[in-house]
Enzyme design. Sequence first.
Site, PDB file in Angstrom:
ATOM      1  N   ASP A  71       6.710  35.157 -54.720  1.00 51.47           N
ATOM      2  CA  ASP A  71       5.898  34.328 -53.821  1.00 51.47           C
ATOM      3  C   ASP A  71       5.693  34.996 -52.462  1.00 51.47           C
ATOM      4  O   ASP A  71       4.596  34.959 -51.887  1.00 51.47           O
ATOM      5  CB  ASP A  71       6.510  32.923 -53.659  1.00 51.47           C
ATOM      6  CG  ASP A  71       8.012  32.919 -53.391  1.00 51.47           C
ATOM      7  OD1 ASP A  71       8.619  34.013 -53.299  1.00 51.47           O
ATOM      8  OD2 ASP A  71       8.582  31.814 -53.282  1.00 51.47           O
ATOM      9  N   HIS A  92     -18.179  49.179 -29.480  1.00 52.67           N
ATOM     10  CA  HIS A  92     -17.193  48.247 -30.031  1.00 52.67           C
ATOM     11  C   HIS A  92     -16.365  48.921 -31.146  1.00 52.67           C
ATOM     12  O   HIS A  92     -16.743  49.980 -31.628  1.00 52.67           O
ATOM     13  CB  HIS A  92     -17.880  46.986 -30.562  1.00 52.67           C
ATOM     14  CG  HIS A  92     -18.771  47.231 -31.754  1.00 52.67           C
ATOM     15  ND1 HIS A  92     -19.998  47.837 -31.645  1.00 52.67           N
ATOM     16  CD2 HIS A  92     -18.596  46.962 -33.066  1.00 52.67           C
ATOM     17  CE1 HIS A  92     -20.544  47.913 -32.852  1.00 52.67           C
ATOM     18  NE2 HIS A  92     -19.719  47.396 -33.728  1.00 52.67           N
ATOM     19  N   HIS A  93     -15.272  48.289 -31.538  1.00 51.85           N
ATOM     20  CA  HIS A  93     -14.309  48.850 -32.503  1.00 51.85           C
ATOM     21  C   HIS A  93     -13.735  50.183 -32.014  1.00 51.85           C
ATOM     22  O   HIS A  93     -13.466  51.096 -32.803  1.00 51.85           O
ATOM     23  CB  HIS A  93     -14.921  49.069 -33.892  1.00 51.85           C
ATOM     24  CG  HIS A  93     -15.481  47.841 -34.549  1.00 51.85           C
ATOM     25  ND1 HIS A  93     -15.093  46.560 -34.235  1.00 51.85           N
ATOM     26  CD2 HIS A  93     -16.415  47.708 -35.538  1.00 51.85           C
ATOM     27  CE1 HIS A  93     -15.759  45.699 -34.994  1.00 51.85           C
ATOM     28  NE2 HIS A  93     -16.574  46.369 -35.785  1.00 51.85           N
ATOM     29  N   GLU A 108      -9.566  45.135 -45.662  1.00 55.03           N
ATOM     30  CA  GLU A 108      -9.480  46.574 -45.880  1.00 55.03           C
ATOM     31  C   GLU A 108      -8.116  46.970 -46.417  1.00 55.03           C
ATOM     32  O   GLU A 108      -7.982  47.949 -47.143  1.00 55.03           O
ATOM     33  CB  GLU A 108      -9.786  47.333 -44.584  1.00 55.03           C
ATOM     34  CG  GLU A 108     -11.246  47.265 -44.156  1.00 55.03           C
ATOM     35  CD  GLU A 108     -11.578  46.021 -43.348  1.00 55.03           C
ATOM     36  OE1 GLU A 108     -10.730  45.117 -43.235  1.00 55.03           O
ATOM     37  OE2 GLU A 108     -12.715  45.957 -42.816  1.00 55.03           O
ATOM     38  N   GLY A 146      10.945  32.029 -51.139  1.00 51.82           N
ATOM     39  CA  GLY A 146      11.013  33.056 -50.088  1.00 51.82           C
ATOM     40  C   GLY A 146      11.459  34.397 -50.584  1.00 51.82           C
ATOM     41  O   GLY A 146      11.213  34.773 -51.732  1.00 51.82           O
ATOM     42  N   GLY A 184       6.809  50.923 -51.057  1.00 49.51           N
ATOM     43  CA  GLY A 184       7.353  49.567 -51.129  1.00 49.51           C
ATOM     44  C   GLY A 184       6.740  48.557 -50.180  1.00 49.51           C
ATOM     45  O   GLY A 184       7.451  47.776 -49.555  1.00 49.51           O
ATOM     46  N   ASN A 186      10.443  31.229 -55.647  1.00 48.13           N
ATOM     47  CA  ASN A 186      11.852  30.970 -55.334  1.00 48.13           C
ATOM     48  C   ASN A 186      12.024  30.678 -53.846  1.00 48.13           C
ATOM     49  O   ASN A 186      13.073  30.914 -53.252  1.00 48.13           O
ATOM     50  CB  ASN A 186      12.760  32.113 -55.809  1.00 48.13           C
ATOM     51  CG  ASN A 186      12.289  33.458 -55.292  1.00 48.13           C
ATOM     52  OD1 ASN A 186      11.474  33.518 -54.372  1.00 48.13           O
ATOM     53  ND2 ASN A 186      12.801  34.540 -55.853  1.00 48.13           N
ATOM     54  N   ASP A 233     -21.013  47.124 -39.308  1.00 47.72           N
ATOM     55  CA  ASP A 233     -22.286  47.693 -38.861  1.00 47.72           C
ATOM     56  C   ASP A 233     -22.304  49.220 -38.955  1.00 47.72           C
ATOM     57  O   ASP A 233     -23.343  49.816 -39.170  1.00 47.72           O
ATOM     58  CB  ASP A 233     -22.631  47.232 -37.436  1.00 47.72           C
ATOM     59  CG  ASP A 233     -21.568  47.605 -36.424  1.00 47.72           C
ATOM     60  OD1 ASP A 233     -20.379  47.410 -36.714  1.00 47.72           O
ATOM     61  OD2 ASP A 233     -21.926  48.106 -35.331  1.00 47.72           O
ATOM     62  N   GLU A 282      15.711  39.949 -50.119  1.00 48.53           N
ATOM     63  CA  GLU A 282      16.191  40.163 -48.751  1.00 48.53           C
ATOM     64  C   GLU A 282      17.504  39.416 -48.502  1.00 48.53           C
ATOM     65  O   GLU A 282      18.339  39.858 -47.712  1.00 48.53           O
ATOM     66  CB  GLU A 282      15.163  39.671 -47.728  1.00 48.53           C
ATOM     67  CG  GLU A 282      13.804  40.336 -47.812  1.00 48.53           C
ATOM     68  CD  GLU A 282      13.756  41.671 -47.096  1.00 48.53           C
ATOM     69  OE1 GLU A 282      14.735  42.435 -47.177  1.00 48.53           O
ATOM     70  OE2 GLU A 282      12.734  41.954 -46.470  1.00 48.53           O
TER      71      GLU A 282
HETATM   72  C1  LIG Z   1       4.653  45.143 -45.759  1.00 46.59           C
HETATM   73  C2  LIG Z   1       6.100  44.804 -45.947  1.00 46.59           C
HETATM   74  N1  LIG Z   1       6.677  43.916 -45.136  1.00 46.59           N
HETATM   75  C3  LIG Z   1       7.968  43.573 -45.322  1.00 46.59           C
HETATM   76  C4  LIG Z   1       8.701  44.130 -46.317  1.00 46.59           C
HETATM   77  C5  LIG Z   1      10.144  43.737 -46.521  1.00 46.59           C
HETATM   78  N2  LIG Z   1      10.315  43.045 -47.814  1.00 46.59           N
HETATM   79  C6  LIG Z   1      10.688  43.677 -48.927  1.00 46.59           C
HETATM   80  S1  LIG Z   1      10.905  42.681 -50.250  1.00 46.59           S
HETATM   81  C7  LIG Z   1      10.478  41.343 -49.323  1.00 46.59           C
HETATM   82  C8  LIG Z   1      10.523  39.981 -49.918  1.00 46.59           C
HETATM   83  C9  LIG Z   1       9.831  39.830 -51.214  1.00 46.59           C
HETATM   84  O1  LIG Z   1       9.905  38.488 -51.544  1.00 46.59           O
HETATM   85  P1  LIG Z   1       9.300  37.981 -52.883  1.00 46.59           P
HETATM   86  O2  LIG Z   1       8.056  38.699 -53.170  1.00 46.59           O
HETATM   87  O3  LIG Z   1       9.208  36.515 -52.853  1.00 46.59           O
HETATM   88  O4  LIG Z   1      10.364  38.486 -53.957  1.00 46.59           O
HETATM   89  P2  LIG Z   1      11.717  37.776 -54.461  1.00 46.59           P
HETATM   90  O5  LIG Z   1      11.866  36.479 -53.754  1.00 46.59           O
HETATM   91  O6  LIG Z   1      11.539  37.612 -55.938  1.00 46.59           O
HETATM   92  O7  LIG Z   1      12.824  38.734 -54.175  1.00 46.59           O
HETATM   93  C10 LIG Z   1      10.182  41.691 -48.015  1.00 46.59           C
HETATM   94  C11 LIG Z   1       9.776  40.743 -46.946  1.00 46.59           C
HETATM   95  C12 LIG Z   1       8.057  45.079 -47.131  1.00 46.59           C
HETATM   96  N3  LIG Z   1       8.691  45.697 -48.124  1.00 46.59           N
HETATM   97  N4  LIG Z   1       6.755  45.370 -46.951  1.00 46.59           N
HETATM   98 MG   LIG Z   2      10.392  35.053 -53.567  1.00 45.66          MG
END
Ligand SMILES: Cc1ncc(C[n+]2csc(CCOP(=O)(O)OP(=O)(O)O)c2C)c(N)n1
Ligand SMILES: [Mg+2]
Length: 589
Positions: free
Chosen positions: A439, A119-120, A56, A468, A412, A466, A33, A472
């Site tokens: 993913d 609001h907001h 956003e 997850g 990153g 893969n 708004d 990490e």
């Molecule tokens: C906003 C944010 N949250 C958390 C992280 C921490 N982080 C860096 S890489 C990653 C995982 C990426 O996983 P994916 O995209 O599936 O890549 P792959 O499995 O190929 O390594 C995370 C959670 C981040 N960099 N940015």
């Molecule tokens: Mg992955």
Amino acid sequence: MSSSPTQRITIGDFLLRRLREADVRHLFGVPGDYNLELLQQLQDSGALTWVGTCSELNASYAADGYARLNGLGALLVTNGVGALSAINGIGGSYSEHVAVICIAGSIPLRSIDRGLGMHHTMADGSFDHFLNAYAHVTAAHARLTPRNAAAEIDRLILTAWREKLPVYMELPSDIAYLEIEVPTSPLVLAAPPSDPERLRSCITALRERLSAAASPAILVDADADRFGVASELMELAEKMQAPVAVINAAKGVIDETFSSFVGVYNGKASEPHVRDAIESSDCLLAIGYRPIEVTTGDFSASLPANTIHARGYSVDVGDDNYQAVTLKEVLEGVIGAVARSTNRAPRHVAAAVATQAHADGSATLTQAAYWQAMQAYLREGDVMFVDNGTAFTLMGLKFPPKCTFVGSINWGSIGYSVGALLGALTAAPERRHILFVGDGSFQVTAQELSTILHRDYKPVIFLVNNGGYTIERGYLGKDETYNDIANWAYADLPKVFRRDTSARSFVVKTVGDLQKVLSAPNDTMIFVESVMDSHDALAPVTHSSNKGADLDYGPRGPQHRDNLQLRPAADAHAETNAETIASVKPALA
Ligand SMILES: Cc1ncc(C[n+]2csc(CCOP(=O)(O)OP(=O)(O)O)c2C)c(N)n1
Ligand SMILES: [Mg+2]
């Protein structure tokens, strides 16, 4: 007093006009708004095209991606809820030096004057929280009023463009339709001219150092792209026969097929010839160098002590610091001043040639085979997007000519690449855009795929499923459930997000499957979900994550416990082609 002609125009129309004059042709964001009145002005005037996004956060990534290709980008959000959703992306623009204008439709001045709770807001009587928050992630910020609007709009747009940094502007919702007096002349985006004496002295100092050098070299960071001096740097390198390296934050800034380009400099993790060219140079010219752990091979980078540091508007040579000079003018002057070198031994090093993957098409898809196939897929003029994760392997590939690389290496933030893809497609729809995303990263911003489909864009999306957060697992939690994510039917999403989609979707599990889909024509969106093992990562990625864990957690950290960390496979070097992707580096997890 200036006698330049003026005209009366509403504040909203003036803002839109100035954006258009600054070559911002699209505005990303979400209505609210407090900003609908500006959106109506946009609609009525046709000054800009509105690109509504699902959030956003995604709008902030899109504006950043747009600015990477266009020089300047903008988004429109609503007070508080919208502004704070976007602040991560704006922080990224600050970290990555990208000129983004964040406009927040904000609380009417009437409510601020009368202290009316709205609001907001935090409902605590203060209307300044978000302005103050943005002060930390922008080069300039302002709340517009009828008194300051004409001056502040120009100041903010010019500051973003000149500094290559984001700015934040609050437009109270009750002033967009008020008329003010503004200049009729268009906004001119120009860097302030250099101080003539400083420029002359700086060019002389650089010429003297470079001319006396036996082994001059150039090291490039992202600012070379932001300040638009890649071609000048190549011309200088060519004239001096000097090698040029980039750090990974500047991947693709220098054409990788250029004869003086030697590769990515990453401290001890660099290829030996790159390291030698940079570290043993007797006159290294570094452009906008901003070292952090992931761009320096974990601080193993070691530039010569007498390195010349050139930035957007200043240069350090020896004990002298030159202010009031612009990088472009400095480089143009130096190119004119140095003698053409004809006798320096060429440093050109032949690029690594990818070895052939095993021909067995039924073999399960591995990261090694995947990236080798990607190397062959890239072609001249591509725009490539990389998200965090094993996708960083892209950094080790050799780019064809005229490619653009869009990544968020310093900041990153996972999910950035999907929003940035929307923005860059909007800025340059005629180019082929290729997204490399995992993913986990994709799940953060996946719904923006719908806007990309809605607008009929035709990117190629390579998603690695893969299970997850593999990158990490190289830090911590090799098999822990906190690194697992829900297994979506990723390849079905184009259909979910657009019922009548013509997108070509594929799920690939073998080398042969992948080879087949890579021949699909680019006449519509191509979405390729590649299923791979959660422990599959090339050695440079895992190695980098392992080192990152040591830095993050220290010697008392849990990373040394048995089997808690994904390590480079013992036979990693026996992989058919792992070594061809040896210079992969960053791992920000
Ligand atoms: C906003 C944010 N949250 C958390 C992280 C921490 N982080 C860096 S890489 C990653 C995982 C990426 O996983 P994916 O995209 O599936 O890549 P792959 O499995 O190929 O390594 C995370 C959670 C981040 N960099 N940015
Ligand atoms: Mg992955």
